[in-house]
Design a protein around this motif. Structure first.
Motif, PDB file in Angstrom:
ATOM      1  N   MET A  32     114.078  90.858  62.520  1.00 58.12           N
ATOM      2  CA  MET A  32     113.479  91.787  62.173  1.00 58.12           C
ATOM      3  C   MET A  32     114.326  92.814  63.397  1.00 58.12           C
ATOM      4  O   MET A  32     114.728  92.490  64.703  1.00 58.12           O
ATOM      5  CB  MET A  32     111.886  91.437  62.771  1.00 58.12           C
ATOM      6  N   ASN A  33     114.080  94.449  63.065  1.00 56.25           N
ATOM      7  CA  ASN A  33     114.148  95.273  64.231  1.00 56.25           C
ATOM      8  C   ASN A  33     112.809  96.199  64.597  1.00 56.25           C
ATOM      9  O   ASN A  33     111.596  96.754  63.880  1.00 56.25           O
ATOM     10  CB  ASN A  33     114.798  96.782  63.478  1.00 56.25           C
ATOM     11  N   LEU A  34     112.606  95.499  65.433  1.00 59.99           N
ATOM     12  CA  LEU A  34     111.269  95.372  66.346  1.00 59.99           C
ATOM     13  C   LEU A  34     110.798  96.672  67.305  1.00 59.99           C
ATOM     14  O   LEU A  34     112.259  96.938  68.538  1.00 59.99           O
ATOM     15  CB  LEU A  34     110.025  94.723  66.186  1.00 59.99           C
ATOM     16  N   LYS A  35     110.209  98.058  67.574  1.00 61.39           N
ATOM     17  CA  LYS A  35     110.175  98.571  68.405  1.00 61.39           C
ATOM     18  C   LYS A  35     109.287  97.658  69.770  1.00 61.39           C
ATOM     19  O   LYS A  35     108.147  97.510  69.899  1.00 61.39           O
ATOM     20  CB  LYS A  35     109.791  99.805  68.341  1.00 61.39           C
ATOM     21  N   VAL A  36     109.264  98.027  71.679  1.00 60.54           N
ATOM     22  CA  VAL A  36     108.967  97.852  72.074  1.00 60.54           C
ATOM     23  C   VAL A  36     107.897  98.439  72.758  1.00 60.54           C
ATOM     24  O   VAL A  36     108.094  99.780  72.677  1.00 60.54           O
ATOM     25  CB  VAL A  36     110.470  97.884  73.166  1.00 60.54           C
ATOM     26  N   ASP A  37     106.642  98.150  72.142  1.00 63.47           N
ATOM     27  CA  ASP A  37     105.945  98.826  73.284  1.00 63.47           C
ATOM     28  C   ASP A  37     105.699  98.909  74.607  1.00 63.47           C
ATOM     29  O   ASP A  37     106.561  98.488  75.172  1.00 63.47           O
ATOM     30  CB  ASP A  37     104.070  98.311  72.423  1.00 63.47           C
ATOM     31  N   LYS A  38     104.393  99.832  74.666  1.00 64.54           N
ATOM     32  CA  LYS A  38     104.458  99.874  76.731  1.00 64.54           C
ATOM     33  C   LYS A  38     104.023  98.739  77.001  1.00 64.54           C
ATOM     34  O   LYS A  38     104.234  99.409  78.977  1.00 64.54           O
ATOM     35  CB  LYS A  38     103.170 101.113  76.625  1.00 64.54           C
ATOM     36  N   TYR A  39     103.383  97.493  76.956  1.00 62.74           N
ATOM     37  CA  TYR A  39     103.288  96.884  77.361  1.00 62.74           C
ATOM     38  C   TYR A  39     104.768  95.768  77.572  1.00 62.74           C
ATOM     39  O   TYR A  39     105.173  95.106  78.248  1.00 62.74           O
ATOM     40  CB  TYR A  39     102.197  95.488  76.568  1.00 62.74           C
ATOM     41  N   SER A  40     105.800  96.332  76.816  1.00 66.61           N
ATOM     42  CA  SER A  40     107.283  95.668  76.884  1.00 66.61           C
ATOM     43  C   SER A  40     107.300  94.701  76.695  1.00 66.61           C
ATOM     44  O   SER A  40     107.776  93.164  76.862  1.00 66.61           O
ATOM     45  CB  SER A  40     107.906  95.305  78.859  1.00 66.61           C
ATOM     46  N   THR A  41     106.837  94.718  74.895  1.00 64.09           N
ATOM     47  CA  THR A  41     106.448  93.118  74.460  1.00 64.09           C
ATOM     48  C   THR A  41     107.057  93.568  72.481  1.00 64.09           C
ATOM     49  O   THR A  41     106.776  95.050  72.569  1.00 64.09           O
ATOM     50  CB  THR A  41     105.312  92.372  74.325  1.00 64.09           C
ATOM     51  N   VAL A  42     107.418  93.182  72.414  1.00 66.77           N
ATOM     52  CA  VAL A  42     107.849  93.268  70.765  1.00 66.77           C
ATOM     53  C   VAL A  42     106.594  92.380  69.612  1.00 66.77           C
ATOM     54  O   VAL A  42     105.694  91.150  70.665  1.00 66.77           O
ATOM     55  CB  VAL A  42     108.627  92.803  70.219  1.00 66.77           C
ATOM     56  N   THR A  43     105.562  92.792  69.189  1.00 64.99           N
ATOM     57  CA  THR A  43     104.664  91.901  68.353  1.00 64.99           C
ATOM     58  C   THR A  43     105.189  91.521  66.895  1.00 64.99           C
ATOM     59  O   THR A  43     106.316  91.612  65.828  1.00 64.99           O
ATOM     60  CB  THR A  43     103.580  92.675  67.894  1.00 64.99           C
ATOM     61  N   VAL A  44     105.445  89.704  67.431  1.00 64.57           N
ATOM     62  CA  VAL A  44     105.847  89.417  65.781  1.00 64.57           C
ATOM     63  C   VAL A  44     104.537  88.323  65.282  1.00 64.57           C
ATOM     64  O   VAL A  44     103.715  87.330  66.501  1.00 64.57           O
ATOM     65  CB  VAL A  44     107.150  88.614  66.518  1.00 64.57           C
ATOM     66  N   HIS A 103     102.242  88.331  70.605  1.00 68.83           N
ATOM     67  CA  HIS A 103     103.388  89.449  71.366  1.00 68.83           C
ATOM     68  C   HIS A 103     104.751  88.687  72.415  1.00 68.83           C
ATOM     69  O   HIS A 103     103.957  87.961  73.188  1.00 68.83           O
ATOM     70  CB  HIS A 103     102.439  90.063  72.461  1.00 68.83           C
ATOM     71  N   TYR A 104     105.650  89.118  72.705  1.00 67.22           N
ATOM     72  CA  TYR A 104     106.707  88.891  73.299  1.00 67.22           C
ATOM     73  C   TYR A 104     107.079  89.569  74.360  1.00 67.22           C
ATOM     74  O   TYR A 104     107.842  90.777  73.760  1.00 67.22           O
ATOM     75  CB  TYR A 104     107.714  88.064  72.181  1.00 67.22           C
ATOM     76  N   SER A 105     106.770  89.105  74.987  1.00 65.37           N
ATOM     77  CA  SER A 105     107.705  90.607  76.261  1.00 65.37           C
ATOM     78  C   SER A 105     109.439  90.189  76.284  1.00 65.37           C
ATOM     79  O   SER A 105     109.798  89.394  76.420  1.00 65.37           O
ATOM     80  CB  SER A 105     106.846  90.166  78.082  1.00 65.37           C
ATOM     81  N   VAL A 106     109.812  91.957  77.179  1.00 63.18           N
ATOM     82  CA  VAL A 106     111.356  91.600  77.003  1.00 63.18           C
ATOM     83  C   VAL A 106     111.136  92.558  78.124  1.00 63.18           C
ATOM     84  O   VAL A 106     110.487  93.049  78.903  1.00 63.18           O
ATOM     85  CB  VAL A 106     112.003  92.780  75.880  1.00 63.18           C
ATOM     86  N   PRO A 107     112.579  92.670  78.921  1.00 61.17           N
ATOM     87  CA  PRO A 107     112.760  93.252  80.458  1.00 61.17           C
ATOM     88  C   PRO A 107     112.014  94.454  80.194  1.00 61.17           C
ATOM     89  O   PRO A 107     111.859  95.621  78.954  1.00 61.17           O
ATOM     90  CB  PRO A 107     114.768  93.219  80.666  1.00 61.17           C
ATOM     91  N   ASP A 108     111.162  95.014  80.649  1.00 61.93           N
ATOM     92  CA  ASP A 108     110.651  96.508  81.643  1.00 61.93           C
ATOM     93  C   ASP A 108     111.482  98.112  80.782  1.00 61.93           C
ATOM     94  O   ASP A 108     110.812  98.992  80.809  1.00 61.93           O
ATOM     95  CB  ASP A 108     110.036  96.286  82.798  1.00 61.93           C
ATOM     96  N   ALA A 109     112.922  97.903  81.498  1.00 60.52           N
ATOM     97  CA  ALA A 109     113.818  98.995  81.176  1.00 60.52           C
ATOM     98  C   ALA A 109     113.748  98.882  79.316  1.00 60.52           C
ATOM     99  O   ALA A 109     114.343 100.130  78.696  1.00 60.52           O
ATOM    100  CB  ALA A 109     115.203  98.924  81.108  1.00 60.52           C
ATOM    101  N   TYR A 110     113.474  98.626  78.507  1.00 59.53           N
ATOM    102  CA  TYR A 110     113.745  98.182  77.317  1.00 59.53           C
ATOM    103  C   TYR A 110     112.582  99.281  76.659  1.00 59.53           C
ATOM    104  O   TYR A 110     112.616  99.209  74.578  1.00 59.53           O
ATOM    105  CB  TYR A 110     114.057  97.398  76.401  1.00 59.53           C
ATOM    106  N   VAL A 111     111.219  99.402  77.295  1.00 58.15           N
ATOM    107  CA  VAL A 111     110.129 100.029  77.064  1.00 58.15           C
ATOM    108  C   VAL A 111     110.396 101.459  75.964  1.00 58.15           C
ATOM    109  O   VAL A 111     110.756 102.339  76.049  1.00 58.15           O
ATOM    110  CB  VAL A 111     109.278 100.453  77.767  1.00 58.15           C
ATOM    111  N   GLY A 112     110.194 101.271  74.386  1.00 57.78           N
ATOM    112  CA  GLY A 112     110.305 102.384  73.757  1.00 57.78           C
ATOM    113  C   GLY A 112     110.878 102.214  73.316  1.00 57.78           C
ATOM    114  O   GLY A 112     111.773 102.444  71.746  1.00 57.78           O
TER     115      GLY A 112
END
Length: 517
Positions: free
Chosen positions: A333-345, A349-358
């Motif tokens: 899946m291609n997902l957008k990182v939300d303001k909490y620096s997570t993707v929703t599956v 919610h699963y976190s990613v490095p905060d530089a990827y928000v948005g």
């Protein structure tokens, strides 16, 4: 209703006691014609019995056979021709619906009965039921015993099992494979029957055997069959992709014909009962799967046709193909990182490095893990959760943000889910110094040396004048231990000198002990 005892009583009273048929009829309260019938049957049987070439079946039956009545030619009193025509029409409609794939829209017998009542017919449900069943009566199916060649046929099916995992009772899915020739069984527990679990089960089975059978047999489960077109069935992309990767044939059972994969139908019941009838409480699903594997090993050691499945499977493996590798059982899946620096599956919610928000990232959703990529670079990997609205947060993903939002550290979801060692370090040495703590986390993340830092902290605590700081930990961690230099010179002199120094140290220690005492 005349019963067998009454019939035997009639014969005894007339033939043995010598009473008249009229008196016996009066005494027993039955028709004289009935008495006459029983006596005549008995006497006819006795005449046959005098012929020694004839077995005494007729005489035995005359005494032991229950009275019966011929109802075949009895006219139906309430079921008229008009009613039968309507019921025949409903039965014909049901046949057409089964052909068109509308089986769930058939009329049941109770629906037919209600339809007749609405049309003004006076008829009971039992009469309708008996007529419909007689009309729909078909010849019983004959089954053909199959002989299987080694390595050719494997059968798959799902089963459900209720287990208590971590104190919570929940239904889990049991994926079961059975080799038709050897009856060798493999099974694994999953949270769901979703596509990724279906594919992962195949990966684990083929990895376990290190071989691939020629053909895998399935029923018409949704993950296997995409849609029905009349009597034709279209395989799902999920099934076609894994079959193409491993190179096995897919065979589907006919609808409602579980006997066509009878090995695995039986295996689901056997594996579930043998593995979990006595022991159904575990700390984790991993522990439950370990227990399951132990039970499977015992089942596969049971003798069958003078050989165990564990021995017979060796014959199958010798003729099966070797897999080229492991299939990546995951949904992309291609997902957008939300303001909490997570993707929703799947609502989690699963976190990613905060530089990827948005930003948009690629997510591989597997049966056991969630992997998140930026192009081909792995950004994060989490253990998959099967709950709802749960969060999987890695504290290291938020170090940049925490650098200028230090006060948010203690109440953050990431800190709550951090390893126990991280919490220990903070709560004992950095409670009022978030800045240095975050600097230490940066160093641990970069070097991946949390266990080494814990060892250093324990060593520093033992020193008499203990001073603790992030700079000292980083400095000590970067030091490479060097072997102590051995003094040069005559070996005998060196060894004697070391012995004298050891004795002198022991003497000083004894003097200290005397002073303390």
């Amino acid at each position: 209703m005349i019963d067998l005892v009454t019939k035997q009583d009639v014969i005894l009273k007339v033939e043995v006691e010598g009473l008249s048929q009229r008196s016996v009829a009066t005494k027993l309260g039955i028709s004289r014609n009935t008495v006459k019938k029983y006596i005549q049957e008995y006497r006819n049987a006795r005449e046959k019995f005098t012929d020694l070439s004839v077995e005494n079946f007729a005489l035995t039956e005359a005494i032991l056979e229950k009275p019966s009545y011929n109802t075949e030619k009895r006219a139906k009193r309430k079921l008229t021709e008009g009613m039968m025509d309507r019921l025949d029409f409903y039965i014909k409609q049901n046949v057409q619906k089964r052909t068109d794939g509308r089986r769930k829209q058939q009329m049941k017998i109770i629906d037919m009965h209600e339809a007749l009542l609405e049309q003004g017919f006076d008829i009971g449900y039992t009469t309708v039921r008996n007529y419909v069943r007689e009309k729909e009566k078909t010849r019983k199916e004959a089954f053909i015993r199959a002989i299987y060649e080694p390595g050719v046929v494997c059968e798959f099916d799902w089963g459900e099992v209720k287990l208590e995992i971590g104190g919570r009772l929940k239904t889990y899915q049991l994926a079961v494979f059975t080799m038709a020739y050897s009856n060798y069984r493999f099974a694994k527990l999953y949270h769901s029957q979703q596509a990724v679990c279906f594919q992962d089960a195949h990966v684990e089975f083929f990895k376990h055997l290190a071989r691939v059978p020629v053909q895998v047999v399935y029923d018409n489960m949704r993950t296997v069959v995409k849609k029905f077109i009349g009597t034709e069935r279209e395989l799902s992309p999920i099934t076609m992709s894994i079959a193409a990767f491993y190179g096995f044939q897919v065979r589907l059972c006919n609808p409602r014909k579980g006997n066509e994969k009878g090995h695995v139908e039986r295996s689901v019941e056997v594996v579930r009962r043998k593995a979990f009838s006595l022991h159904d409480s575990f700390d984790s699903i991993e522990q439950a799967n370990e227990h399951l594997q132990t039970k499977l090993n015992k089942l596969n050691q049971r003798t069958r046709s003078n050989k165990t499945p564990s021995v017979l499977i060796l014959e199958e493996q010798a003729v099966m193909t070797t897999p080229m590798g492991d299939f990546d059982a995951s949904e992309i899946m291609n997902l957008k990182v939300d303001k909490y620096s997570t993707v929703t599956v799947k609502q989690n919610h699963y976190s990613v490095p905060d530089a990827y928000v948005g930003k948009t990232v690629r997510v591989k959703n597997g049966a056991n893990s969630i992997r998140i990529f930026d192009n081909h670079a792995l950004l994060a990997e989490h253990t998959r959760t099967w709950g709802v609205h749960e969060w999987r947060i890695d504290l290291y993903h938020y170090l940049t943000t925490l650098g200028y939002k230090k006060g948010a550290l203690e109440n953050s979801q990431g800190f709550k889910q951090a390893p126990k060692q991280i919490k220990f370090i903070y709560e004992n040495y950095y409670t009022n110094n978030q800045k240095d703590f975050i600097a230490l986390l940066h160093f641990i993340k970069e070097k991946n040396n949390l266990s080494e830092i814990i060892t250093l902290i324990k060593a520093l605590e033992k020193k008499p004048f203990f001073e603790f700081s992030t700079e000292k930990l980083i400095f000590l961690s970067q030091q490479k231990p060097e072997a102590p230099a051995r003094p040069a010179g005559n070996q005998a002199i060196i060894d004697k000198s070391l012995e004298n120094l050891s004795d002198y140290a022991n003497l000083l220690n004894k003097e200290k002990e005397k002073q303390i005492s």
